[in-house]
Every structure is written in C-alpha cells, then in structure tokens.
Motif scaffolding. Structure first.
Motif, PDB file in Angstrom:
ATOM      1  N   ALA A 428      51.381  49.018  53.679  1.00 46.51           N
ATOM      2  CA  ALA A 428      52.737  49.514  53.899  1.00 46.51           C
ATOM      3  C   ALA A 428      53.646  49.234  52.705  1.00 46.51           C
ATOM      4  O   ALA A 428      54.586  49.983  52.443  1.00 46.51           O
ATOM      5  N   ASP A 429      53.394  48.147  51.993  1.00 42.52           N
ATOM      6  CA  ASP A 429      54.195  47.796  50.817  1.00 42.52           C
ATOM      7  C   ASP A 429      53.378  47.917  49.540  1.00 42.52           C
ATOM      8  O   ASP A 429      53.571  47.153  48.587  1.00 42.52           O
ATOM      9  N   ALA A 430      52.445  48.904  49.506  1.00 39.00           N
ATOM     10  CA  ALA A 430      51.519  49.029  48.379  1.00 39.00           C
ATOM     11  C   ALA A 430      52.249  49.176  47.050  1.00 39.00           C
ATOM     12  O   ALA A 430      51.884  48.526  46.056  1.00 39.00           O
ATOM     13  N   ALA A 431      53.277  50.012  46.986  1.00 35.68           N
ATOM     14  CA  ALA A 431      53.968  50.252  45.717  1.00 35.68           C
ATOM     15  C   ALA A 431      54.554  48.958  45.166  1.00 35.68           C
ATOM     16  O   ALA A 431      54.418  48.652  43.969  1.00 35.68           O
ATOM     17  N   ALA A 432      55.196  48.179  46.031  1.00 34.90           N
ATOM     18  CA  ALA A 432      55.797  46.920  45.578  1.00 34.90           C
ATOM     19  C   ALA A 432      54.731  45.948  45.094  1.00 34.90           C
ATOM     20  O   ALA A 432      54.906  45.270  44.064  1.00 34.90           O
ATOM     21  N   ARG A 433      53.598  45.878  45.815  1.00 39.37           N
ATOM     22  CA  ARG A 433      52.528  44.957  45.414  1.00 39.37           C
ATOM     23  C   ARG A 433      51.901  45.379  44.088  1.00 39.37           C
ATOM     24  O   ARG A 433      51.578  44.543  43.245  1.00 39.37           O
TER      25      ARG A 433
END
Length: 591
Positions: A428-433
């Motif tokens: 769900a937070d792939a871009a941030a990771r």
C-alpha cells in the motif's frame, strides 16, 4: 503426468493478415447517408463499411466518424447529410493490404499512419477481389501473440527453445512433488555427414523431421525442445510404480531412440540418422542445470559406445546441498554482507555514451560461489522475503549512486534501472518505501527507473497501478522489461504509466537474419517515438547489430558487447570516459 511439464500449444499464431480478416459490408458510393445511417443503427456490431466508387476506387466509412458527422454539432447533422451520397463522406484512401501481407509489416504501417486514422480498420483484399477487414486492435493482439510465441519457440522446428525448456525444467524441479522428473537428451549421430554430403538445406529437413517424430513419440504432458544444432531434449516424469527405476528410464529413452531410428520416407536417400540418447532422472534435491548436464553426459556415453544407444543416470541430485536460498538464508546473507550489486551500462546508440546502468543482484555464497539470481530468487520468493531483498538492492543502489556523484560529478550515471518484484510493488505504501533510500541519500526520485518484472501479467499489477502512478508523479521512470518475452504485451503500454521499454534479446539476436525480428524492432522503435517513451535493445553482442539498431533509430542499447555486469568500483573508469569501449571484463559474467 505432472502439470509442471504440460506443454503450451505449439501452434504458431497467424502471421498473415488474411487469417485475421473478417467480412466487411460493401456499399455503392451513391447510397444516401440517411440509408447508411439506418444500416449502422440496425447493426450495432457494424464497425465500418467499404465504399465502391464508379471508377473502381475503394473508400472506408467508420461507425464513429460517420456517427459524429450525422449527429452534427447542434443535432442537425442528419437533416444536413441524409440525402448526400455516402461516398462523399468516406476516407478515399484507406489502407488496403493483400491477404498475404505479414502481420508485423502491417502493424508497422499502421503505426506510421497519422493519429486521426491510426486505429481505423484495415481493409484486406482477397485474390478474387473480395474485401475483408481487420481492426488495428486485432492486429496488435496478433503481433503480441507472435512475439510471445517466438520468445519460447525454436524458429526452424516450432519446438520449445532452450530458454523455455530450462524455465520449465526449473519449475518442474522446484515443484512440491518433483522427484522422478526426467530429462531425455537426444543427439543425432550423422548430422555432420548429412550436412557435408547433401547440404545444409537437407540437414534442416532432417532436423524438422526429427522434431516431428520426437513430438509424435512424446506422451501427454511431455515437453519436447530443440536445444540447438542437432540436440533435442524431452522433459517428462518417470513413474516407476512397482518396477525398477533403471528399466523405466531405459524404456523412456528407447521410446525416443526408436522414434529417430524409424526412417522418414519424405527425406532423400542418405539423409537418415540414428541417435544417441541419455536419460537423467532427478531425486528429491535435483536442480535443472545438474539434471540437464547429467542427461548430456549420459548421451555422450551412449555416443562413445557407438551411437544408436541409450544410457541413463539415476537419482540425480542426492549429492547436492540444499538450495542456497532456502528459508531465511537471504536475511542471514544480508547480515553477513554476502550480497553484491553489479551494474551493466546502457548506452546511447548514436554516441556510445553511458546513459544509465542496470543494477543486478548477486550472492557471494560461502560454499556455492557467486550465484546468479535464478539460483536463489525462487527460494526467496517461497520464503516471502522478496521485499526484504528489494529493500537491500535499493539501499545499496542509492549508496553507490551517491558515491558516484561525489567522485565523478556530472560523469556519474544519470539513472539507475532496478528490477523490482510484484510483491514490493503491491504494498500500500510501495512508492514511499521505494523512494526512501534515495531521499535518505539526498538523491532525486527521477534518478531511479523501476523495471517491471517480465513474468507478470496485467492482473498481477492490479493492486500496484496506483503506486506506479505515484512513482511517476515523483519523477521515477517505469520501464517494461523484455518486451515480447514473458507476459509483457502492447496492452501494458496503455494501462501502465510506462516511460520506457526494453526489446527482448531474442529479437536482437535474430534481427540480422530474420525478417520478422527486424520488423518487430523497427515497429517498437517507431512506437516508442510515437508514444514518447525510451526504447532499449537488450542483448547486443556485436558491432553489426549495433549498426543496424542505429539505422533503425533505436535510441539505447545494452549487452555484453557494450559492457559486462560489474561491481560499482569496476565501473568507475568506464564512467569517467562515459564510453563502454575498453571496460575491464570482470570474472564470472553472470546474467
């Protein structure tokens, strides 16, 4: 028979447009627009009509464009046009191709049309003068099918090629119930004599005949492949039941030895050959490369015995260590500092300068040596640790890129391509990771290009599309890898926020000799320019290929001829010059 070796259909997708064409309605140019409008209204499936003029010319009227004309800007279109001859509203110069035109060639022509007509129907002329039609969408679907087929098939015989065979063998060896996986290695005994005495054309006919006979002898679920030259292999399952395993293995080999030994009346006199056959049967811990190697060595023993014989190797793999990546071994490898990140340059075809580098993970295993990803990624995936591995790759890449910036300044790579797994992209937070390691190293997100896994289809990306769009908003590039090889198709380009694509190495390998390979590369280069996305040709192995890519206006290239994968410090000298010529070749150039 196990599902792991069930073969895909070997039938080649149609490569001529005549096989795709459907009937098209034909009207006289004098028909009134009002009558044609009623015809379109009565048949919702009517996509277009062909128009015949008095002088024999052909026009085309498409449903959408005609409907827009008849509605008019203020709803008065029908009143204005209903009595007008339909021929006046037609495109007077539609694309008309013969039914024996190649799908690849027609797709290239479609891609060069102006945007307003790019997706109009293509008319197909039969030898008797009748017309058919095929949509641009159907043409591109057929092109994608041809590309996918070519990626896994031997062009001469239509059998599975070596790469596809090894993929399926690896999957079979890693299955939950894989003991008993068998590889039959078949090598013709008289291939050189046939080629030298009767010519290579007859030699090719012998190869094709052998492929047909081996396929006929295969059981349901067996996968028959041509490994190259006069070498064939069959992936099967040995079911021993209450019988001795050695007798079952010999019987399996004899099935295919006899298939080759049976003369083909369609071959000229002297073109017949017998075969040496090796059979290797895997144990619980067999791996694909070892199993194939043991089958090859068994075949060699049969050839040393005089040929036309079968030799076997049983329980292959009992002596092997456990899979190096099993369990949480990858976490321990990270903690012990055993992982390595290699980089391969991506150059500009016109000027030869390094434009980007692709990051490739390796494992310096204490017992197995330097391992390529295919030796440990499947085990890492089973342990659900792929995101952990991706995180390490991103952190190492960011550290290396920051070090290059500090040492080389403007000569540092402008971008780094990183292959990320679907498991990471679905978070769900792939871009941030994904971007966190770059931000921690004070690097712009635009320095990263995410390469999407070629094995994934659109369904796999369903939960990742939002995160991919977020990466694009941050400036990160999205690259579709191995176009035409795995599941990647032209449909991906319209659904995913793609900024680049890589042409699979199989097309580059054949472009100098295979007309279709050459046309596919030209089409993808044109498509890239039309969509304003970067196009990179993979697997460049020589100057002649590079020259041809330059003439086809493919902007970027990658391959062993241009630079082997190497650790970051080995590439510093290359990056100082910006050119791949003279790059030091490091040991063990694993892909």
């Amino acid at each position: 028979m196990m599902d792991a070796v069930a073969d895909v259909a070997a039938v080649r997708p149609p490569d001529l447009v005549g096989a795709l064409a459907r009937p098209v309605a034909v009207i006289d140019a004098s028909m009134r627009c009002g009558d044609l409008d009623l015809q379109f209204r009565a048949d919702p499936a009517l996509a277009c009509v062909a128009v015949v003029y008095l002088d024999g010319g052909i026009g085309l009227i498409t449903r959408d464009r005609f409907g827009h004309l008849m509605s008019g800007p203020f709803g008065y279109g029908r009143a204005l046009w209903e009595k007008t001859p339909a021929g006046r509203t037609a495109d007077p110069a539609p694309m008309i191709v013969p039914e024996d035109a190649g799908v690849v060639d027609v797709c290239e022509l479609v891609g060069r049309r102006d945007r307003i007509r790019r997706y109009d129907e293509v008319l197909v002329r039969r030898p008797d003068g009748r017309l058919g039609r095929v949509s641009a969408a159907r043409l591109y679907e057929a092109l994608a099918d041809l590309m996918a087929h070519q990626a896994i098939r031997d062009p001469l015989t239509g059998l599975a090629n070596r790469a596809h065979f090894l993929d399926r063998l690896d999957a079979a060896c890693r299955g939950e119930s894989h003991p008993g996986v068998a590889v039959v290695f078949v090598d013709l005994d008289r291939m050189k004599q046939v080629n030298d005495g009767l010519g290579h054309n007859v030699g090719d006919r012998l190869i094709v005949s052998t492929a047909h006979r081996l396929s006929a002898a295969a059981r349901d679920g067996d996968l028959v492949a041509r490994l190259g030259g006069d070498e064939f292999a069959v992936l099967s399952r040995l079911v021993t039941g209450g019988r001795r395993a050695d007798l079952s293995a010999v019987a399996l080999g004899e099935r295919f030895r006899l298939a080759v030994a049976t003369p083909d009346p369609g071959l000229p006199p002297g073109a017949h050959s017998l075969a040496s056959v090796g059979v290797a049967v895997g144990a619980a811990r067999a791996d694909a490369q070892t199993l194939l190697s043991e089958a090859d060595m068994a075949m060699y023993r049969a050839k040393q015995a005089g040929g036309d014989a079968v030799r076997i190797a049983l329980d292959v793999g009992d002596q092997l260590d456990a899979h190096p990546g099993a369990g949480d071994a990858i976490v321990a490898a990270i903690e012990r500092g055993e992982l390595r990140l290699f980089y391969q340059p991506i150059i500009g075809v016109d000027d030869g300068r390094v434009r980007s580098v692709e990051a490739l993970v390796r494992w310096q295993h204490p017992r197995h040596g330097l391992l390529a990803p295919d030796r440990f990624l499947p085990d890492v995936q089973r342990a659900r640790l792929l995101p952990e591995l991706d995180r390490w790759v991103l952190e190492r890449m960011a550290a290396d890129l920051a070090a290059w910036d500090a040492e080389l300044g403007g000569q540092a790579p402008r971008y780094v391509n990183v292959n990320l797994t679907v498991e990471t992209l679905r978070a769900a937070d792939a871009a941030a990771r994904i971007l966190a390691p770059l931000r921690a190293a004070s690097l712009s997100p635009a320095r990263l290009r995410v390469e999407l896994p070629e094995s994934a289809d659109l369904a796999d990306f369903r939960d990742a599309i939002g995160q991919l769009h977020e990466l694009r908003r941050q400036g990160t590039g999205i690259v579709l890898d191995d176009m035409g090889a795995g599941s990647a198709t032209l449909r991906h380009l319209s659904v995913l926020p793609v900024t680049g694509l890589k042409i699979d190495r199989s097309f580059v390998a054949g472009m100098l000799d295979n007309r279709n390979d050459h046309a596919v590369i030209r089409l993808l280069a044109d498509l890239g320019r039309s969509l304003a996305i970067d196009v990179t040709a993979e697997g460049v192995e020589g100057d002649e290929q590079l020259d041809r890519l330059r003439r086809l206006q493919v902007p970027f290239a990658q391959g062993y001829h241009l630079g082997l994968p190497a650790p970051a410090d080995h590439l510093t000298a290359l990056l100082r010059t910006g050119r791949p010529r003279g790059v030091a070749r490091v040991p063990t150039p694993l892909r």
